[in-house]
Structures are given as C-alpha cells and as structure tokens.
Design an enzyme around this catalytic site. Structure first.
Site, short mmCIF file in Angstrom:
data_model
loop_
_atom_site.label_atom_id
_atom_site.label_comp_id
_atom_site.label_asym_id
_atom_site.label_seq_id
_atom_site.Cartn_x
_atom_site.Cartn_y
_atom_site.Cartn_z
N ASN A 1 21.77 34.67 -76.72
CA ASN A 1 22.02 33.58 -75.79
C ASN A 1 21.52 32.30 -76.46
O ASN A 1 20.31 32.07 -76.55
CB ASN A 1 21.29 33.82 -74.47
CG ASN A 1 21.40 32.65 -73.50
OD1 ASN A 1 22.27 31.80 -73.65
ND2 ASN A 1 20.52 32.62 -72.51
N LYS B 1 21.79 29.23 -75.53
CA LYS B 1 21.38 28.16 -74.61
C LYS B 1 22.01 26.83 -75.07
O LYS B 1 23.14 26.83 -75.55
CB LYS B 1 19.86 28.12 -74.49
CG LYS B 1 19.30 29.50 -74.12
CD LYS B 1 17.86 29.49 -73.75
CE LYS B 1 17.43 30.90 -73.37
NZ LYS B 1 16.03 30.94 -72.89
N HIS C 1 21.67 33.57 -65.21
CA HIS C 1 20.44 33.44 -65.98
C HIS C 1 19.40 32.66 -65.17
O HIS C 1 19.75 31.77 -64.39
CB HIS C 1 20.73 32.73 -67.31
CG HIS C 1 19.60 32.79 -68.28
ND1 HIS C 1 18.53 31.94 -68.22
CD2 HIS C 1 19.37 33.62 -69.33
CE1 HIS C 1 17.68 32.22 -69.20
NE2 HIS C 1 18.16 33.24 -69.89
N GLU D 1 17.49 30.33 -65.87
CA GLU D 1 17.55 28.88 -66.05
C GLU D 1 18.66 28.27 -65.21
O GLU D 1 18.52 27.15 -64.70
CB GLU D 1 17.74 28.55 -67.54
CG GLU D 1 16.49 28.87 -68.36
CD GLU D 1 16.76 29.07 -69.83
OE1 GLU D 1 15.80 29.39 -70.55
OE2 GLU D 1 17.93 28.92 -70.27
N GLU E 1 15.42 40.19 -67.32
CA GLU E 1 14.63 39.18 -68.02
C GLU E 1 13.48 38.70 -67.13
O GLU E 1 13.70 37.88 -66.24
CB GLU E 1 15.50 37.98 -68.42
CG GLU E 1 16.54 38.30 -69.47
CD GLU E 1 17.03 37.02 -70.15
OE1 GLU E 1 16.99 36.96 -71.38
OE2 GLU E 1 17.44 36.10 -69.43
N GLY F 1 11.13 32.54 -73.40
CA GLY F 1 10.77 31.36 -74.16
C GLY F 1 9.29 31.06 -74.19
O GLY F 1 8.87 30.00 -74.63
N SER G 1 11.73 37.04 -75.07
CA SER G 1 11.00 37.00 -76.34
C SER G 1 11.22 38.25 -77.18
O SER G 1 10.30 38.78 -77.80
CB SER G 1 9.51 36.76 -76.09
OG SER G 1 9.29 35.52 -75.43
#
Length: 250
Positions: free
Chosen positions: A10, A12, A95, A97, A167, A173, A213
């Site tokens: 991904n 991003k 996701h 985010e 996730e 991150g 991660s």
C-alpha cells in the site's frame, strides 16, 4: 486447504508517475516469485504508469480507494469502471486512514465492497482496532462488527473473492508490530467469524492478511502462522527490497 501467500503493498500518497515507473522496474527483478502473489496498490494518478511498468511480470496492480457510484457529480472520486478500464485488479477498501481522515464508515465500506465485486474487482477490506480498544479488551468485538457490516449482502461465492486485511491501528506506521501470536489470534478470529457466516468452504478459502509495520525482518514469522495468509505492507513496499518480503521463505 492451502491458501497462497499474498504480499500486498500500500503505497499511500507516495511516488510520482515517473518515480513509479522506475521503482517498479526494479521490483520486477526483486519481487519475482512463483510461490507468492505480489500486489502493489498505488495512488490513482500512478496507475497507468504502474500497469505499464509491471506488464509481463508477476506483479498485479491495485488501487487504494474507489467510490460506490457508477458515475456522476462526485468531484474527485474514481469509479470502479474507471479502475477496471485502467487495468486494475484489486482495490483497498476501508483503510483506517480513510476512516480517520475522510469519515468512512462500516456502511460506506460495505457499499464499496459490493460495488467492487459487481465490477469484478477484488476488495482488500481493512479492519483494525485502536490501542485504547485493545487495552479495553474489545478487540474482537470491534473487528467482528467491522467485518460483519463490511460483508453485509455479500454472497458466499463472492465472499471467497474478498481479501480481509487486519491492521491494528496502533501498529500502522508507528514501527510497532503486533506479535505474531497477537496477529494470529485476531486473524483466526476473523476466519472463525467467516465460518459462522458462510461455512467451512468460505472460511478456508478466504485470505486474511496482517498489516502494521510488516518488514523483511518479521515477514517469515508472521506468514508462518496458520491463519495469516500474507501482509498488507506500507513503508516497506516503497523500496525494491520489498522483494525480501515477497521471498520471505528464502
């Protein structure tokens, strides 16, 4: 039933089209594999460059998002038909985010999953808990709700096509990674839920990924777990050394 490992990147909001072309040219060499499926989900503007650069290789190209309408006055959005026409095979949906910054909900995730399946796209449907939810002991309650609503109205046959990515938000991150046992516990819980909803066939066919991660140093330990069928990889997928994750078994 053996489920093939999927190493999914991904990207991003990273890489220009020209940078995409150069990076994938390197990845074509480092990510070659007969035993692991390889997917790169890239920003929409990079899709044509990515598809062209990956042509003839084992790398599949996916999108990071899409809208649940066919067309219309939705400025800035991208339809599933546009993705298909551009050569996209997969699309990340829900996701954390997107949920955090763009107000996506379990209900909009469900609409997108259904629309993606309608167009022959493979949804990579994300779920995950915050650190506070984990500490409160409600991780699986939260995950079960996200998955059940996200798959609402999805038939058993279509459910086999969906990829679910677990996730934990606290590990995205941050450099923190759930232990392999923590990741396996939740991924097994997701598979048990699929068994409740759809039966053994769907539960044993559907791929469940871990994201948060993931890097070359921990990929082998994570992917060795019975219910973890690969990873949704962030920062480590922006380097040619992503191939070390793809070829984790070596």
């Amino acid at each position: 039933m053996a489920r093939k490992i999927l190493a999914a990147g991904n990207w991003k909001m990273n890489e220009t089209p020209s940078e995409t072309k150069a990076l994938i040219a390197e990845m074509v060499k480092t990510c070659a594999s007969d035993t692991v499926d390889v997917l790169l989900c890239v920003p929409a503007i990079d899709i044509p460059a990515a598809v062209e650069a990956a042509k003839g290789s084992n790398i599949q190209i996916g999108a990071e998002n899409m809208y649940f309408e066919e067309s219309g006055a939705f400025t800035g959005e991208i339809s599933p038909a546009m993705l298909v026409d551009a050569g996209v095979k997969y699309v990340i949906i829900g996701h954390s985010e997107r949920r955090q910054y763009f107000a996506e909900t379990d209900q909009t995730v469900n609409k997108k999953v259904l629309k993606a399946l309608e167009h022959g796209l493979v949804p990579v449907m994300c779920c995950g808990e915050t650190l506070e939810q984990r500490e409160q002991g409600v991780t699986m309650d939260w995950i079960r709700q996200q998955v059940k609503i996200g798959l609402n109205g999805v038939t058993p046959e279509d459910a086999k096509k969906v990829i679910i990515a677990y996730e934990p938000i606290w590990a995205i991150g941050t450099g923190k990674t759930a232990t392999s046992d923590q990741a396996e516990e939740v991924c097994k819980g997701i598979r048990d839920l699929l068994r409740e909803l759809y039966g053994d066939d769907v539960a044993e066919t559907t791929r469940v990924l871990y994201g948060g991660s993931v890097k070359p140093a921990n990929a082998a330990e994570l992917f060795a777990k019975e219910d973890i069928d690969g990873g949704l990889v962030g920062g480590a997928s922006l380097k040619a050394s992503f191939g070390d994750i793809v070829n984790y078994a070596k």
